[in-house]
Structure formats: structure tokens, C-alpha cells
Design a protein around this motif. Structure first.
Motif, PDB file in Angstrom:
ATOM      1  N   GLY A 335       0.815  -1.210   0.000  1.00 35.60           N
ATOM      2  CA  GLY A 335       0.000   0.000   0.000  1.00 35.60           C
ATOM      3  C   GLY A 335       0.846   1.257   0.000  1.00 35.60           C
ATOM      4  O   GLY A 335       1.591   1.508   0.939  1.00 35.60           O
ATOM      5  N   HIS A 336       0.737   2.052  -1.064  1.00 37.39           N
ATOM      6  CA  HIS A 336       1.522   3.270  -1.205  1.00 37.39           C
ATOM      7  C   HIS A 336       0.997   4.342  -0.263  1.00 37.39           C
ATOM      8  O   HIS A 336      -0.132   4.805  -0.395  1.00 37.39           O
ATOM      9  CB  HIS A 336       1.440   3.759  -2.654  1.00 37.39           C
ATOM     10  N   ARG A 337       1.795   4.718   0.715  1.00 32.97           N
ATOM     11  CA  ARG A 337       1.420   5.694   1.744  1.00 32.97           C
ATOM     12  C   ARG A 337       0.132   5.273   2.457  1.00 32.97           C
ATOM     13  O   ARG A 337      -0.665   6.099   2.901  1.00 32.97           O
ATOM     14  CB  ARG A 337       1.264   7.094   1.153  1.00 32.97           C
ATOM     15  N   GLY A 338      -0.077   3.982   2.544  1.00 33.22           N
ATOM     16  CA  GLY A 338      -1.313   3.438   3.107  1.00 33.22           C
ATOM     17  C   GLY A 338      -2.253   3.066   1.988  1.00 33.22           C
ATOM     18  O   GLY A 338      -1.974   2.175   1.177  1.00 33.22           O
ATOM     19  N   LEU A 339      -3.380   3.768   1.909  1.00 37.77           N
ATOM     20  CA  LEU A 339      -4.351   3.534   0.834  1.00 37.77           C
ATOM     21  C   LEU A 339      -4.009   4.292  -0.438  1.00 37.77           C
ATOM     22  O   LEU A 339      -4.707   4.173  -1.430  1.00 37.77           O
ATOM     23  CB  LEU A 339      -5.754   3.932   1.293  1.00 37.77           C
ATOM     24  N   GLY A 340      -2.936   5.096  -0.405  1.00 34.33           N
ATOM     25  CA  GLY A 340      -2.541   5.781  -1.621  1.00 34.33           C
ATOM     26  C   GLY A 340      -2.408   7.274  -1.432  1.00 34.33           C
ATOM     27  O   GLY A 340      -2.748   7.841  -0.395  1.00 34.33           O
ATOM     28  N   THR A 341      -1.903   7.923  -2.482  1.00 36.92           N
ATOM     29  CA  THR A 341      -1.754   9.375  -2.473  1.00 36.92           C
ATOM     30  C   THR A 341      -3.127  10.017  -2.368  1.00 36.92           C
ATOM     31  O   THR A 341      -4.046   9.679  -3.123  1.00 36.92           O
ATOM     32  CB  THR A 341      -1.054   9.840  -3.761  1.00 36.92           C
ATOM     33  N   GLU A 346      -6.543  15.125 -10.206  1.00 38.30           N
ATOM     34  CA  GLU A 346      -7.805  14.455 -10.465  1.00 38.30           C
ATOM     35  C   GLU A 346      -8.321  13.858  -9.158  1.00 38.30           C
ATOM     36  O   GLU A 346      -7.711  12.942  -8.605  1.00 38.30           O
ATOM     37  CB  GLU A 346      -7.634  13.356 -11.511  1.00 38.30           C
ATOM     38  N   VAL A 347      -9.455  14.362  -8.689  1.00 34.95           N
ATOM     39  CA  VAL A 347      -9.991  13.903  -7.402  1.00 34.95           C
ATOM     40  C   VAL A 347     -10.311  12.420  -7.441  1.00 34.95           C
ATOM     41  O   VAL A 347     -10.143  11.703  -6.440  1.00 34.95           O
ATOM     42  CB  VAL A 347     -11.260  14.716  -7.037  1.00 34.95           C
ATOM     43  N   SER A 348     -10.725  11.919  -8.591  1.00 31.06           N
ATOM     44  CA  SER A 348     -11.090  10.498  -8.694  1.00 31.06           C
ATOM     45  C   SER A 348      -9.899   9.571  -8.463  1.00 31.06           C
ATOM     46  O   SER A 348     -10.078   8.394  -8.159  1.00 31.06           O
ATOM     47  CB  SER A 348     -11.699  10.224 -10.072  1.00 31.06           C
ATOM     48  N   GLU A 349      -8.681  10.097  -8.616  1.00 32.26           N
ATOM     49  CA  GLU A 349      -7.481   9.287  -8.422  1.00 32.26           C
ATOM     50  C   GLU A 349      -6.971   9.325  -6.989  1.00 32.26           C
ATOM     51  O   GLU A 349      -6.011   8.643  -6.651  1.00 32.26           O
ATOM     52  CB  GLU A 349      -6.375   9.766  -9.363  1.00 32.26           C
ATOM     53  N   CYS A 350      -7.616  10.122  -6.152  1.00 27.89           N
ATOM     54  CA  CYS A 350      -7.141  10.281  -4.780  1.00 27.89           C
ATOM     55  C   CYS A 350      -7.680   9.181  -3.882  1.00 27.89           C
ATOM     56  O   CYS A 350      -8.773   8.660  -4.087  1.00 27.89           O
ATOM     57  CB  CYS A 350      -7.566  11.638  -4.224  1.00 27.89           C
ATOM     58  N   ALA A 351      -6.887   8.852  -2.849  1.00 24.34           N
ATOM     59  CA  ALA A 351      -7.328   7.883  -1.849  1.00 24.34           C
ATOM     60  C   ALA A 351      -8.436   8.496  -0.997  1.00 24.34           C
ATOM     61  O   ALA A 351      -8.540   9.718  -0.856  1.00 24.34           O
ATOM     62  CB  ALA A 351      -6.162   7.463  -0.972  1.00 24.34           C
TER      63      ALA A 351
END
Length: 641
Positions: A335-341, A346-351
Motif C-alpha cells: 500500500g503506497h502511503r497506506g491507501l494511496g496518495t 484528479e480527485v477520482s485518483e485520490c485515496a
């Protein structure tokens, strides 16, 4: 001999250099309780050139009523000198790092009346593992030469290949630390008059490695040094006590155009590097090259690194995980930085949960992450915090819409933990905000004191930090993060970061577990995966390319050990959302319970190795520059959760 003791002959075959000795250390007071300083020194009493040459032995009284675990190691003992060394010191040059130590079973009779076959150093428990030691009381200084660092101004040297050799010089006159050795105040002649065998018997110890597939292992220098080629990356490594009392002489040699076989080269000049030139843990410097008539004929440019042992912490020799990796640990989901960046354009790409927080890390574990990756920085008051970038940006005014000039950019290192906890977001990077020894010692102490049974992996883009992580502790593995060939980011200056083959050579040279490659470079040339595997290294990969289920599947098909990606709760293909390490721990627990039932003597307490979180991968630097919220999570609070 008392009834509660038994005499035991420890005997091992191992190659040593002239100043090295062999030691045994183990789990009882008679064997030093795993402390290298209290280890027992063996004796080599066999005449040279006999069939028992290289065999070391000692007889020790050990407890009879308990199992005794032990390891052999090669080291150098230093006796008190009446000046700077007040007590005996033993540095570890090489040691047995098999996961399980050697074992003498409870109540086994003494072996001194038997013909004891010598153990083979590092070979037991169905494998052979030998690693270099870590820093205990000694210091390592490295000099890195790359990008054509030698400039000679005389025309007669143009196009000639220059051989280079580095020799440490002890500046202060005092008694030698190694028994039966003498050191002059300073050497007044070049090394071309001295024999190689004499160098092997000298402290400090100078070694060389070249970052290519044939010369990556550190070794003693040749009598006239090593030729420098235009694309070489050469590292000199010097091990010593009291680095402030050691200078360095660099000698330069050129072979005559009329030289025939076995003719020695001509000594054309020297440089001197003084300890006062190295004012921090790492840096760059330029020194003149002067001829034998003391005229300047050129200059040498070099990068240096000074590595001290961790201040106030001592590692023992009971166990090392630094090179342990099971064959079943492959295709891991990280898990990159946990659940992700959590902050992208793009808000849809955010964790869904803020990155580098305990909540994000736990949610990644619940989603089946085998490991969680997070970033560590230091606040001004030297508290390790989970945060990615080196800077934070704060608003100077209360506005709904902020212009760039309304933001004040501050380094994380200039803010205390309390101040950081009141901030919102940050961006950009800062190079080396702290002295590297202070930075790493602070973080490592928290990990070594608080991590318990967690499986920890350190990683960093900075190869010198990877070197320091490896030298400062003997417990946890280290990965070298590398960009390799990329069109997405500007290249780093250090050639060790610029390709996967170079990263492989560096990882083997530094004695670390593996590399963490940029997926862009793997997708460009997937044959590099086999290159890493054939070198015996573990391979992870990182990058935005990984945020695709099809890419993750392809990378696992290539055999990559671990894939780091965002939104692991959405992209993971696991049917059972559970870490492989938790599954293995439960299987081991069930095995122990079954074994206990079979002997009808179940243990009163069964300690479960299952942690609250999956294992962690620490990252000390990153290459991306993306805005995000600031986590106020401290490293200590994470490890104690």
C-alpha cells in the motif's frame, strides 16, 4: 569443572587477513550474551601450510541445563590505549547471519574427548550466509569518484590512463590499537614502495569497489591502485577509529609509453585530503594534484560520506533479518502511503483516507496489503513524523482563494511537532535538511526501540542513506529506490541511480537486500527483472504505472516480489483480504498448537507473532512533487499502535 557446566570445543575453518581474529558469541554469559564486545576469541595454533590451516578453536565451559545458541564471526580486537579507548573494543568484519543460530542441545555431554570436525564458517542450517558487520565503535569514510573527477593539465598526460590509489594517514602520534603493530606519525613516502602484504596488516583499513558487474565487492587495493576509466564509478571505503585524526593521501600513476611487461608505472603526483575538509556527514570537495616537485599539475573532485555508529544504541548478534527473504514472499501487494496518495489534480485518483496516517495504513491492511509503505521526516524538535515532502506551505492570510504569493513555504525541519500539527498542506522537496547521521540515528532509535516483532524494510532514493542504514544497524533489510531510465523525471546526479544494472551493482556492493525500481524502466525492458533475480536480489517496483489492475497482474507475472500502488482497497485482486505474513503467522500458530497436542503437553503461553498492522516499508525520500495534507502522525505512535 562444576556439575552445572560442560566443556565445549568450538572449532571453525575460516579464511582471515593478517590482523583479523575469529570469535564465538552466544546466548549465555560464557559466550558474551550476544554482545560482540564480550565475545570469546579463538586461537589459530596450527602451523601454516598444514591441512588444518585456517582452523580456529577454543574450549569454553558452558551451561549444561539449557540450550546454548551461538554464532562465529571474524573481527578485530582493540585493547585500551590509555588515551581515547578506555575499554576493549571488538569490531565485526564478517559474521554468520543464518536466521537460526548454531545450537548445542541441553545436557549433551562435553565434546572435548572427541575428534571435533571443524565447522565451516557460515555453512549450516541447510544454507550459507555471511554478511559484513555493522558499525559498533568504528567510523567509515567513503570517497566517490565519478563523472571524470581527475583533471591533469600537462599535455604529456593527455589521453593517458591514470591509476589512482587512496591511503589513510594517521596524523596523531600515539600507541597503536592493534597488538604488535606500529604506526608512524605520518607516512612520508608514496605507496609505490610498499608491498601489498604490508597493507593488509594495517589499521585503518582502506578498500575499493567499482560499480560494475565484476568489481562491485569491496576489496584491498592493488599496489599501484586502479585505472580510472571515463564511465567508472569508484568508491573508496576506509574503516577507522577517530576519523578526526586521519587524513588521506591519493597517489596517481601513469605507465610509460615504452613500458614492457612487469615494468612498474611512474608516480606522477599526489593529493591530500584533510579531515577538516569534511565538515558534515556528506559533501563535495576539490583538492590539487601536485607533482613530486610540489608543482600543481591538476585537480581531483570527489564526493565524500562519513558514517558513524548510532549514538547511544548497541545492536546485538542474536538475529539478523537484513538478508532474509522467503521464496513464498513474491507478488506482494504494498500500500503506497497506506491507501494511496490522497492529493492529486484528479480527485477520482485520490485515496479516500489521508495518506501517511495510521487510519490509512490500517485500512490498507484491512484491504489485504502485505506491506504498507510510508515516508518519514524529522520536525525541528527531532521528532520523526509521517510525511512525504521536505516543505510545507502555509497561508499568511485567511482567504478562500489563495494566490501563490499568499503562501509561505517552510521546510519541515524548521517546524516543531506542535507547529506541524496545526498546518494543512505542503509541497516540493528539500535536499538533506538535516545532517545525515543525526537524521538517521533519530529515526533508527525509534524503530529499534519500538518496532518489536514487526517486519521492517527501509528504502530510500539516496544511495548514501541506504549505505548508512546498512552500516548503522544489523537487524532490518534495506532496499535501494531507483529511477533508472526515465522520461518522467529529471535524472539524479549520482550514477548509481541512473539505471537498473547500476543499481544492482550498488546493492550488491552495499550488502543490502534488494532494489525498488521505477516501473517505467521495467516496462521499457522487462528482461531487467531476470537481471535483478540472477544477482540474488529482491525486486520491488513503484510508480504511477502501477495504479492499474492489468499492470499489477503483468508485474506479478514477471516475478516481481512486491508492487507498490495506490487504492489497494480497489485494485487488489485478492479474494481473501489478508496479508501473507498474517496468514503465515496463523499457520505457524496452528502448527505449534498441533505439535503441543501431539505431545499432550501444551505450552502455558503461546506468543502470537501476528502484529496489529501488516509489515512496514519505510521510505526516506521520494521523487514526486504533489500537494497533500500534512499528517501529524509520529513514527513512535504508529509503531506503538
Amino acid at each position: 569443572m562444576r556439575e552445572d557446566k560442560r566443556d565445549w570445543k568450538f572449532c571453525v575453518r575460516v579464511d582471515t587477513h593478517l590482523q583479523e581474529s575469529v570469535f564465538v558469541v552466544g546466548s549465555c554469559p560464557d559466550l558474551g550474551n550476544w554482545s560482540n564486545v564480550s565475545a570469546v576469541q579463538l586461537t589459530n595454533e596450527i602451523a601454516p601450510n598444514s591441512e588444518w590451516e585456517g582452523v580456529w578453536s577454543v574450549v569454553i565451559s558452558i551451561p549444561r541445563d539449557c540450550e546454548v545458541k551461538f554464532r562465529y564471526f571474524v573481527g578485530i580486537a582493540f585493547e585500551p590505549d590509555g588515551e581515547k579507548l578506555s575499554s576493549r573494543q571488538v569490531i565485526v568484519r564478517r559474521w554468520e547471519t543464518n536466521l537460526n543460530p548454531r545450537l548445542i542441545h541441553k545436557e549433551v555431554d562435553s565434546n572435548i574427548h572427541q575428534d571435533v570436525e571443524p565447522d565451516i564458517f557460515g555453512l549450516y542450517d541447510s544454507g550459507k550466509m555471511i554478511d559484513r558487520g555493522w558499525l559498533t565503535t568504528e567510523t567509515v569514510v567513503q570517497f566517490k569518484l565519478f563523472e571524470n573527477p581527475i583533471q591533469l593539465w600537462k599535455r604529456k598526460y593527455e589521453g593517458r590512463k591514470v591509476h589512482i590509489k587512496l591511503t589513510p594517514l594517521v596524523l596523531s602520534k600515539r600507541k597503536t590499537l592493534v597488538q604488535d603493530m606500529s604506526v608512524a606519525d605520518i607516512f612520508d613516502e608514496s605507496m609505490d614502495t610498499q608491498d601489498v602484504a604490508e597493507e593488509q596488516d594495517r589499521w585503518p583499513i582502506a578498500e575499493i569497489a567499482v560499480m560494475n558487474e565484476n568489481e562491485w565487492e569491496f576489496h584491498l587495493q592493488e599496489q599501484f591502485g586502479r585505472a580510472y576509466n571515463p564511465d567508472d564509478c569508484i568508491i573508496f571505503s576506509v574503516t577507522m577509529h577517530f576519523s578526526e585524526s586521519v587524513a588521506y593521501m591519493v597517489d596517481y600513476y601513469v605507465y610509460s609509453s615504452r613500458a614492457v611487461e612487469n615494468d612498474p608505472p611512474c608516480h606522477i603526483g599526489s593529493s591530500y585530503i584533510l579531515p577538516s575538509m569534511m565538515t558534515s556527514s556528506e559533501g563535495q570537495a576539490i583538492v590539487p594534484i601536485t607533482s613530486s616537485s610540489h608543482r600543481p599539475i591538476g585537480q581531483l573532485r570527489f564526493d565524500y560520506l562519513v558514517v558513524h555508529p548510532i549514538s547511544g544504541y548497541e545492536c546485538d548478534m542474536s538475529v539478523s533479518y537484513s538478508r532474509i527473504w522467503k521464496k513464498t514472499w513474491h507478488g506482494l501487494d504494498v500500500g503506497h502511503r497506506g491507501l494511496g496518495t490522497s492529493f492529486k489534480l484528479e480527485v477520482s485518483e485520490c485515496a479516500d483516507v489521508r495518506e501517511n496516517t495510521i487510519a490509512s495504513l490500517k485500512d490498507a491492511g484491512s484491504a489485504g496489503a502485505d506491506l504498507v509503505e510510508f515516508d518519514v521526516q524529522l520536525s525541528k524538535d527531532l521528532v520523526p513524523v509521517l510525511y512525504h515532502d521536505f516543505h510545507v506551505c502555509i497561508a499568511m492570510k485567511r482567504k478562500k482563494q489563495l494566490a501563490e504569493h499568499d503562501m509561505l513555504e517552510l521546510p519541515v525541519k524548521d517546524l516543531t511537532l506542535e507547529q506541524l500539527q496545526h498546518l494543512k498542506d505542503g509541497t516540493y522537496e528539500l535536499n538533506h535538511p538535516f545532517d545525515l547521521n543525526i537524521y538517521l540515528d533519530t529515526v533508527l532509535k525509534v524503530v529499534l526501540d519500538s518496532a518489536g516483532s514487526r517486519k521492517i524494510v527501509f528504502s530510500c532514493f539516496h544511495p548514501d542513506i541506504c549505505t548508512m542504514l546498512r552500516l548503522k544497524q544489523n537487524k532490518y533489510p534495506v532496499f535501494f529506490l531507483t529511477q533508472g531510465v526515465t522520461k518522467k523525471y529529471p535524472p539524479y546526479r549520482d550514477p548509481r541511480t541512473q539505471s537498473i544494472p547500476m543499481a544492482v551493482n550498488y546493492a550488491n556492493s552495499a550488502g543490502i537486500l534488494g532494489i525498488n525500481a521505477h516501473t517505467e524502466d521495467i516496462l521499457r525492458d522487462s528482461t531487467q527483472v531476470k537481471l535483478v533475480m540472477d544477482a540474488g536480489l529482491v525486486l520491488f517496483c513503484w510508480g504511477d504505472d502501477n495504479n492499474s489492475p492489468s499492470t499489477i497482474k503483468y508485474l506479478k507475472h514477471l516475478g516481481i516480489h512486491g508492487v507498490i500502488y495506490d487504492k489497494i482497497d480497489k485494485y487488489s485482486s485478492k479474494e481473501v483480504k489478508e496479508s501473507i505474513f498474517l496468514a503465515e503467522a496463523r499457520e505457524m500458530q496452528n502448527h505449534l498448537l498441533k505439535a503441543a497436542e501431539e505431545v499432550q503437553d501444551p505450552p502455558q503461553t503461546l506468543v502470537s507473532p501476528i502484529p496489529v498492522l501488516p509489515t512496514e516499508a519505510f521510505e526516506f525520500n521520494d521523487v514526486e512533487n504533489a500537494q497533500k495534507n500534512l499528517s501529524s502522525t509520529t513514527l513512535a505512535s504508529l509503531l506503538s499502535s
